[in-house]
Design a protein around this motif. Structure first.
Motif, short mmCIF file in Angstrom:
data_model
loop_
_atom_site.label_atom_id
_atom_site.label_comp_id
_atom_site.label_asym_id
_atom_site.label_seq_id
_atom_site.Cartn_x
_atom_site.Cartn_y
_atom_site.Cartn_z
N GLY A 362 0.47 -1.14 0.19
CA GLY A 362 0.08 0.07 -0.23
C GLY A 362 0.67 1.42 0.19
N GLN A 363 2.31 1.05 -0.41
CA GLN A 363 3.00 2.07 -0.86
C GLN A 363 3.21 2.63 -2.08
OE1 GLN A 363 4.26 3.65 2.78
NE2 GLN A 363 3.40 2.04 3.52
N GLN A 364 2.90 4.21 -1.80
CA GLN A 364 3.17 4.79 -3.20
C GLN A 364 4.85 4.69 -4.29
OE1 GLN A 364 3.29 8.96 -2.96
NE2 GLN A 364 0.60 9.00 -2.77
N ILE A 365 4.74 3.96 -4.85
CA ILE A 365 5.83 3.68 -5.59
C ILE A 365 6.25 5.01 -6.80
CG2 ILE A 365 6.74 2.10 -8.02
CD1 ILE A 365 4.77 0.38 -8.08
N MET A 366 8.10 4.53 -6.04
CA MET A 366 8.73 6.21 -6.47
C MET A 366 9.17 6.14 -7.98
SD MET A 366 8.39 7.80 -4.39
CE MET A 366 8.41 9.67 -4.03
N ASP A 367 9.76 7.01 -8.79
CA ASP A 367 10.15 6.77 -9.59
C ASP A 367 12.00 6.87 -9.57
OD1 ASP A 367 11.14 6.78 -12.85
OD2 ASP A 367 10.05 8.34 -12.85
N PRO A 368 12.68 6.12 -9.46
CA PRO A 368 13.89 6.66 -9.45
C PRO A 368 14.80 7.04 -10.37
CG PRO A 368 13.54 3.67 -10.34
CD PRO A 368 12.75 5.24 -10.60
N ALA A 369 14.21 7.91 -11.29
CA ALA A 369 14.54 8.92 -12.14
C ALA A 369 14.40 10.08 -11.20
CB ALA A 369 14.17 8.52 -13.52
#
Length: 591
Positions: A362-369
């Motif tokens: 249920g955590q937001q997925i972060m964009d590594p770029a």
């Protein structure tokens, strides 16, 4: 009887002969009047003819200075020649001005220095210098201008080498303001050529161009050139072709002369004068060729045009789409949450486009770029289209060959044998050139004329001994054609004529006058009658002797009448003057 004989015989006269003048007058007075007149006329004619022959033999050789004094200031010519001490005469029949043969060159220089030169009878623009009256019409002004222009053109044409004189007739119509009445001017040219000369087509064309450019709006087709024999010289159709052929021929000859001079310049320092002969023949192409070619090269295609199309469409949940209007601006329907959730799959499917993505925890997925939360993608429809047009390689060329292109060149050189002089004894020997030397000469000639083997040029250098009598033989002028010969002939003929006149005419006439009666019978001054002691037998054996320049013996009386008659006849036949004088003395004595 003896006394009678003695009385009839004239006495011997002793006296001095009369003077020459008295004897001449005495003998002249004894002639008849007709004979005296004829004698005097003959003497006067003989003396006059003698003087005329002497003057003719001493007359110098006169040569024509000018063929005629027409068109010249005769007074100025005579004053110039007289001031220069140059004897001159004018031929009465032809009007030619004659001077001595030795003074021809000096006389021409003197006249040229004095500004005396033959002029023609053409009147140029100097006719406009004359004063014109106040009442001169426009027609007279135009006529004078046309006449002056004709004279100037005639003078210019007459200055050509082969033209002796010229006349120009111009037909210049009056200008009109109406186009339908417009007429072009025309011209006629009459040229008088020197004897034995003619005009070349190029010279005729030059005369036509000269007249055409001197008259406004005059075209070359409206000019006619005629010579004094009535020959038409200005045929444009014929002259154009002949002129072109003449120009081409002259161009070929000039090219050959230039190449020959190059060969001469390179060989003369090596071989010397008259040690070789060179000729160049040039094949020149004067044809005019134009060509156009179009070529395609399929191996090298070229991109002609390119067209690309790209389309992308999103789902309905995306940004507003469609046609703007009332229906498209309706608010969306209320969202309805699902009643049940079944794990991660249900959770992922339940996430709306544009919402942050959540992982299983249920955590937001972060964009590594970027470090930002990744959003759920919108549903989209993509379409791309690309069109490329290719063209084949094509080349178009237009070629026009230049006239006067050299097709082939042929050079021929003949070289004389080399001459070697022995320094010891001065003997001259002749030896042919070696093959290596001839090869070097050939290379020199090839480089001098621009030899091109691909063009088919040929250069030939050959060694051959020259003939010893290769020089031009100048025929000797016979002595009777020399000017000095006729001067001597005139002198000799004059002397011979004077001698014949003096010894054949004057001397016999003068002897006849002065010696008339000289050989007459002298008076019986020397009469000897031998043995006059008796009249019978002594006189019969004596002869009578007549004294004088010639001793004449008469027969004795005893020889008979026939012998005495024959003697008297022979005496009369030999010297009738003497007998007549004796008879005359007898008659005078009887009186």
């Amino acid at each position: 009887m003896a006394e009678a004989v003695v009385d009839n015989v004239p006495a011997k006269t002793d006296g001095k002969p009369p003077l020459f003048g008295l004897s001449f007058l005495e003998n002249l007075s004894e002639m008849t009047m007709l004979r005296q007149v004829g004698l005097m006329v003959g003497l006067a004619a003989s003396v006059a003819i003698g003087f005329a022959v002497v003057l003719w033999s001493q007359q110098p050789d006169y040569r024509p200075l000018y063929g005629s004094l027409a068109g010249m200031d005769a007074k100025q010519v005579m004053e110039t020649l007289a001031a220069s001490d140059i004897a001159y005469t004018v031929e009465p029949n032809s009007g030619a001005l004659l001077v001595k043969a030795d003074d021809v060159a000096r006389a021409r220089l003197k006249l040229a220095g004095a500004g005396v030169a033959p002029t023609d009878g053409n009147i140029g623009f100097e006719i406009l210098d004359k004063d014109q009256g106040l009442g001169t019409s426009q027609f007279m002004e135009a006529t004078r201008y046309r006449r002056g222009l004709e004279g100037e053109l005639a003078r210019t044409i007459a200055s050509l080498n082969n033209v002796k004189g010229a006349r120009v007739h111009l037909a210049i119509p009056k200008s009109s303001v109406f186009v339908r009445d417009e007429r072009k001017p025309s011209a006629s040219v009459l040229v008088e050529l020197f004897a034995g000369r003619s005009l070349e087509p190029g010279q005729v064309l030059a005369i036509v161009n000269l007249v055409a450019t001197s008259v406004p709006e005059l075209s070359k087709s409206q000019i006619t050139v005629v010579d004094q024999k009535g020959n038409l010289l200005s045929d444009q159709a014929e002259n154009s072709a002949l002129t072109m052929a003449g120009k081409q021929f002259d161009y070929s000859r000039r090219m050959e002369s230039m190449l020959t001079q190059r060969v001469h310049n390179i060989l003369q320092p090596v071989l010397g004068n008259d040690r070789y002969k060179a000729e160049v023949s040039a094949d020149v192409d004067f044809s005019a060729v134009e060509s156009t070619s179009e070529q395609f090269n399929p191996d090298q295609p070229a991109l002609r045009s390119e067209q690309s199309t790209s389309e992308q469409r999103t789902a309905a949940n995306g940004p507003p789409q469609g046609v703007p209007g009332a229906l498209s601006n309706q608010p969306p329907a209320p969202a309805s949450a699902p009643q049940t959730t079944g794990g991660a799959a249900a959770t992922a499917s339940a996430i709306q486009p544009g919402q942050p993505l959540l992982d299983a925890n249920g955590q937001q997925i972060m964009d590594p770029a970027t470090g930002q939360p990744m959003l759920a993608p919108y549903p989209a429809d993509k379409r791309s289209q690309s069109t490329k047009n290719f063209e084949l390689d094509r080349s178009i060329s237009h070629t026009k060959q230049q006239q006067g292109r050299l097709n082939r060149l042929s050079v021929s050189v003949v070289v004389d044998d080399q001459v070697k002089i022995n320094a010891a004894n001065g003997e001259t020997t002749r030896a042919p050139w070696t093959a290596d030397e001839l090869a070097r000469f050939t290379r020199l000639v090839q480089d001098a004329v621009g030899f091109d083997a691909s063009r088919g040029d040929s250069v030939s250098v050959i060694n051959m001994p020259f003939s010893l009598e290769r020089g031009e033989v100048i025929a000797d002028i016979p002595f009777y054609s020399q000017p000095w010969f006729w001067d001597i002939v005139k002198q000799v003929l004059g002397v011979l004529f004077i001698l014949v006149l003096v010894f054949g005419v004057l001397r016999p006439v003068l002897n006849n006058i002065t010696g008339h009666g000289k050989k007459q019978l002298a008076p019986f001054g020397d009469v000897e009658l031998g043995g006059m002691g008796g009249l019978d037998g002594e006189l019969a054996n004596d002869r009578v002797s007549l004294g004088g320049p010639q001793s004449i013996l008469l027969p004795s009386p005893s020889e008979g009448y026939d012998a005495q008659l024959n003697a008297i006849k022979s005496l009369v036949a030999e010297d009738p003057g003497r007998v007549a004088q004796v008879v005359k003395e007898w008659i005078n004595a009887d009186e």
